[in-house]
Design a protein around this motif. Structure first.
Motif, PDB file in Angstrom:
ATOM      1  N   MET A   1       0.793  -1.342  -0.150  1.00  0.00           N
ATOM      2  CA  MET A   1       0.039  -0.063  -0.040  1.00  0.00           C
ATOM      3  C   MET A   1       0.779   1.281   0.044  1.00  0.00           C
ATOM      4  O   MET A   1       1.946   1.336   0.663  1.00  0.00           O
ATOM      5  N   GLN A   2       0.494   2.311  -1.099  1.00  0.00           N
ATOM      6  CA  GLN A   2       1.113   3.432  -0.803  1.00  0.00           C
ATOM      7  C   GLN A   2       0.337   4.433  -0.477  1.00  0.00           C
ATOM      8  O   GLN A   2       1.075   5.517   0.044  1.00  0.00           O
ATOM      9  N   LEU A   3      -0.908   4.469  -0.395  1.00  0.00           N
ATOM     10  CA  LEU A   3      -1.838   5.549   0.092  1.00  0.00           C
ATOM     11  C   LEU A   3      -3.264   5.023   0.386  1.00  0.00           C
ATOM     12  O   LEU A   3      -3.624   4.093  -0.480  1.00  0.00           O
ATOM     13  N   VAL A   4      -3.634   5.389   1.526  1.00  0.00           N
ATOM     14  CA  VAL A   4      -5.096   5.090   1.877  1.00  0.00           C
ATOM     15  C   VAL A   4      -5.844   6.320   2.215  1.00  0.00           C
ATOM     16  O   VAL A   4      -5.663   7.106   2.925  1.00  0.00           O
ATOM     17  N   GLU A   5      -6.866   6.551   1.291  1.00  0.00           N
ATOM     18  CA  GLU A   5      -7.653   7.586   1.573  1.00  0.00           C
ATOM     19  C   GLU A   5      -9.335   7.374   1.941  1.00  0.00           C
ATOM     20  O   GLU A   5      -9.594   6.244   1.373  1.00  0.00           O
ATOM     21  N   VAL A   6      -9.549   8.281   2.538  1.00  0.00           N
ATOM     22  CA  VAL A   6     -11.046   8.189   2.917  1.00  0.00           C
ATOM     23  C   VAL A   6     -11.922   9.340   2.157  1.00  0.00           C
ATOM     24  O   VAL A   6     -11.414  10.550   2.504  1.00  0.00           O
ATOM     25  N   THR A   7     -13.119   8.962   1.297  1.00  0.00           N
ATOM     26  CA  THR A   7     -13.744  10.098   0.774  1.00  0.00           C
ATOM     27  C   THR A   7     -15.273   9.978   1.225  1.00  0.00           C
ATOM     28  O   THR A   7     -15.327   8.679   1.388  1.00  0.00           O
ATOM     29  N   SER A   8     -16.094  10.933   1.026  1.00  0.00           N
ATOM     30  CA  SER A   8     -17.429  10.797   0.951  1.00  0.00           C
ATOM     31  C   SER A   8     -18.089  11.998   0.372  1.00  0.00           C
ATOM     32  O   SER A   8     -17.834  13.101   0.588  1.00  0.00           O
ATOM     33  N   GLY A   9     -18.821  11.654  -0.612  1.00  0.00           N
ATOM     34  CA  GLY A   9     -19.596  12.524  -1.520  1.00  0.00           C
ATOM     35  C   GLY A   9     -20.733  13.165  -0.518  1.00  0.00           C
ATOM     36  O   GLY A   9     -20.999  12.719   0.302  1.00  0.00           O
ATOM     37  N   PRO A  10     -21.562  14.010  -1.273  1.00  0.00           N
ATOM     38  CA  PRO A  10     -22.612  14.780  -0.544  1.00  0.00           C
ATOM     39  C   PRO A  10     -23.725  13.697  -0.415  1.00  0.00           C
ATOM     40  O   PRO A  10     -24.247  13.606   0.723  1.00  0.00           O
ATOM     41  N   MET A  11     -23.900  12.650  -1.333  1.00  0.00           N
ATOM     42  CA  MET A  11     -24.904  11.812  -1.181  1.00  0.00           C
ATOM     43  C   MET A  11     -24.374  10.689  -0.078  1.00  0.00           C
ATOM     44  O   MET A  11     -25.295  10.222   0.760  1.00  0.00           O
ATOM     45  N   GLU A  12     -23.194  10.230   0.048  1.00  0.00           N
ATOM     46  CA  GLU A  12     -22.624   9.434   0.997  1.00  0.00           C
ATOM     47  C   GLU A  12     -22.763  10.157   2.180  1.00  0.00           C
ATOM     48  O   GLU A  12     -23.102   9.477   3.552  1.00  0.00           O
ATOM     49  N   ARG A  13     -22.370  11.411   2.433  1.00  0.00           N
ATOM     50  CA  ARG A  13     -22.205  12.126   3.689  1.00  0.00           C
ATOM     51  C   ARG A  13     -23.830  12.130   4.099  1.00  0.00           C
ATOM     52  O   ARG A  13     -24.051  12.070   5.337  1.00  0.00           O
ATOM     53  N   ARG A  14     -24.819  12.237   3.305  1.00  0.00           N
ATOM     54  CA  ARG A  14     -26.378  12.367   3.820  1.00  0.00           C
ATOM     55  C   ARG A  14     -26.632  10.964   4.364  1.00  0.00           C
ATOM     56  O   ARG A  14     -27.591  11.134   5.385  1.00  0.00           O
ATOM     57  N   PHE A  15     -26.072   9.905   3.837  1.00  0.00           N
ATOM     58  CA  PHE A  15     -26.547   8.627   4.339  1.00  0.00           C
ATOM     59  C   PHE A  15     -25.310   8.007   5.507  1.00  0.00           C
ATOM     60  O   PHE A  15     -25.634   7.100   6.086  1.00  0.00           O
ATOM     61  N   GLY A  16     -24.480   9.011   5.875  1.00  0.00           N
ATOM     62  CA  GLY A  16     -23.437   8.616   6.970  1.00  0.00           C
ATOM     63  C   GLY A  16     -22.506   7.543   6.497  1.00  0.00           C
ATOM     64  O   GLY A  16     -22.120   6.540   7.080  1.00  0.00           O
ATOM     65  N   LEU A  17     -22.054   7.618   5.381  1.00  0.00           N
ATOM     66  CA  LEU A  17     -21.288   6.700   4.595  1.00  0.00           C
ATOM     67  C   LEU A  17     -19.973   7.441   4.295  1.00  0.00           C
ATOM     68  O   LEU A  17     -19.837   8.636   3.981  1.00  0.00           O
ATOM     69  N   ALA A  18     -18.858   6.605   4.040  1.00  0.00           N
ATOM     70  CA  ALA A  18     -17.517   6.839   3.549  1.00  0.00           C
ATOM     71  C   ALA A  18     -16.893   5.638   2.711  1.00  0.00           C
ATOM     72  O   ALA A  18     -17.567   4.692   2.748  1.00  0.00           O
ATOM     73  N   ARG A  19     -16.140   6.021   1.848  1.00  0.00           N
ATOM     74  CA  ARG A  19     -15.340   5.080   0.863  1.00  0.00           C
ATOM     75  C   ARG A  19     -13.739   5.068   1.252  1.00  0.00           C
ATOM     76  O   ARG A  19     -13.203   6.162   1.442  1.00  0.00           O
ATOM     77  N   LEU A  20     -13.577   4.020   1.513  1.00  0.00           N
ATOM     78  CA  LEU A  20     -11.992   3.808   1.777  1.00  0.00           C
ATOM     79  C   LEU A  20     -11.339   3.258   0.405  1.00  0.00           C
ATOM     80  O   LEU A  20     -11.940   2.306  -0.305  1.00  0.00           O
ATOM     81  N   GLN A  21     -10.378   4.100   0.068  1.00  0.00           N
ATOM     82  CA  GLN A  21      -9.652   3.513  -1.346  1.00  0.00           C
ATOM     83  C   GLN A  21      -8.201   3.401  -0.827  1.00  0.00           C
ATOM     84  O   GLN A  21      -7.619   4.207  -0.279  1.00  0.00           O
ATOM     85  N   LEU A  22      -7.793   2.125  -1.328  1.00  0.00           N
ATOM     86  CA  LEU A  22      -6.425   1.793  -1.273  1.00  0.00           C
ATOM     87  C   LEU A  22      -5.544   2.054  -2.701  1.00  0.00           C
ATOM     88  O   LEU A  22      -6.042   1.317  -3.550  1.00  0.00           O
ATOM     89  N   HIS A  23      -4.421   2.625  -2.583  1.00  0.00           N
ATOM     90  CA  HIS A  23      -3.591   2.814  -3.639  1.00  0.00           C
ATOM     91  C   HIS A  23      -2.338   1.856  -3.649  1.00  0.00           C
ATOM     92  O   HIS A  23      -1.769   2.037  -2.527  1.00  0.00           O
ATOM     93  N   THR A  24      -1.898   1.274  -4.586  1.00  0.00           N
ATOM     94  CA  THR A  24      -0.870   0.394  -4.631  1.00  0.00           C
ATOM     95  C   THR A  24       0.055   0.785  -5.985  1.00  0.00           C
ATOM     96  O   THR A  24      -0.365   1.798  -6.532  1.00  0.00           O
ATOM     97  N   ALA A  25       1.191   0.214  -5.820  1.00  0.00           N
ATOM     98  CA  ALA A  25       2.218   0.583  -6.938  1.00  0.00           C
ATOM     99  C   ALA A  25       1.726   0.109  -8.244  1.00  0.00           C
ATOM    100  O   ALA A  25       1.922   0.886  -9.226  1.00  0.00           O
ATOM    101  N   ALA A  26       0.926  -0.702  -8.473  1.00  0.00           N
ATOM    102  CA  ALA A  26       0.147  -1.125  -9.524  1.00  0.00           C
ATOM    103  C   ALA A  26      -1.184  -0.466  -9.709  1.00  0.00           C
ATOM    104  O   ALA A  26      -2.023  -0.832  -8.673  1.00  0.00           O
ATOM    105  N   ALA A  27      -1.374   0.305 -10.675  1.00  0.00           N
ATOM    106  CA  ALA A  27      -2.758   0.879 -10.612  1.00  0.00           C
ATOM    107  C   ALA A  27      -4.065  -0.009 -10.708  1.00  0.00           C
ATOM    108  O   ALA A  27      -5.004   0.311 -10.555  1.00  0.00           O
ATOM    109  N   ALA A  28      -3.700  -1.213 -11.496  1.00  0.00           N
ATOM    110  CA  ALA A  28      -4.790  -2.173 -11.625  1.00  0.00           C
ATOM    111  C   ALA A  28      -5.092  -2.879 -10.270  1.00  0.00           C
ATOM    112  O   ALA A  28      -6.152  -3.432 -10.166  1.00  0.00           O
TER     113      ALA A  28
END
Length: 155
Positions: free
Chosen positions: A97-124
């Motif tokens: 893992m190179q980067l771990v980020e948490v994002t939450s768009g307007p609809m996700e925030r409205r429903f109390g949700l977040a998205r976790l995205q993991l980035h590695t050396a290989a984009a795939a």
């Protein structure tokens, strides 16, 4: 693989996706059903039936897809499982893992949700877990970041 350690995503993700489904498919379905009647050609309103059938099928499909999302933390990696017809299991080693980020768009925030995205050396191999509680996403981010730093220190 036993199912005991797998964690599901929150039910709010299902509610959010169903709301979006209704918001996007109801107006065209109503337009196709009502406009022909107003124009004096009620038989053409039957064209709304395929749209209605699509909405009903999508309601069921969204539920099946939501049930398929789950993740599992292990000693050396994170597993993410998803998919109904085409099941996919993503294994992300902590040391990759190179980067771990948490994002939450307007609809996700409205429903109390977040998205976790993991980035590695290989984009795939970038992996995402939608439908997490914000506190759980932050806890997972902090844990994965610490484990990633500890595992990559030996390289």
């Amino acid at each position: 693989m036993d199912d005991g350690d797998w964690r599901p995503v929150r039910p709010a993700l299902l509610r959010m996706r169903r709301l979006l489904l209704v918001v996007w498919l109801t107006p065209p379905t109503l337009a196709v059903a009502v406009v022909p009647v107003l124009l004096g050609a009620p038989a053409w309103a039957l064209l709304a039936l395929p749209l209605l059938a699509t909405t009903v099928w999508a309601w069921w499909a969204v539920d099946r897809n939501w049930r398929s999302w789950r993740y599992r933390e292990r000693d050396d990696d994170l597993l993410i499982s998803r998919g109904v017809l085409w099941r996919q299991l993503t294994v992300v080693p902590y040391g990759r893992m190179q980067l771990v980020e948490v994002t939450s768009g307007p609809m996700e925030r409205r429903f109390g949700l977040a998205r976790l995205q993991l980035h590695t050396a290989a984009a795939a191999t970038d992996a995402t877990i939608p439908g997490l509680a914000p506190a759980e996403a932050e806890r997972l981010r902090d844990r994965l970041t610490a484990l990633g730093e500890a595992r990559s220190a030996g390289l």
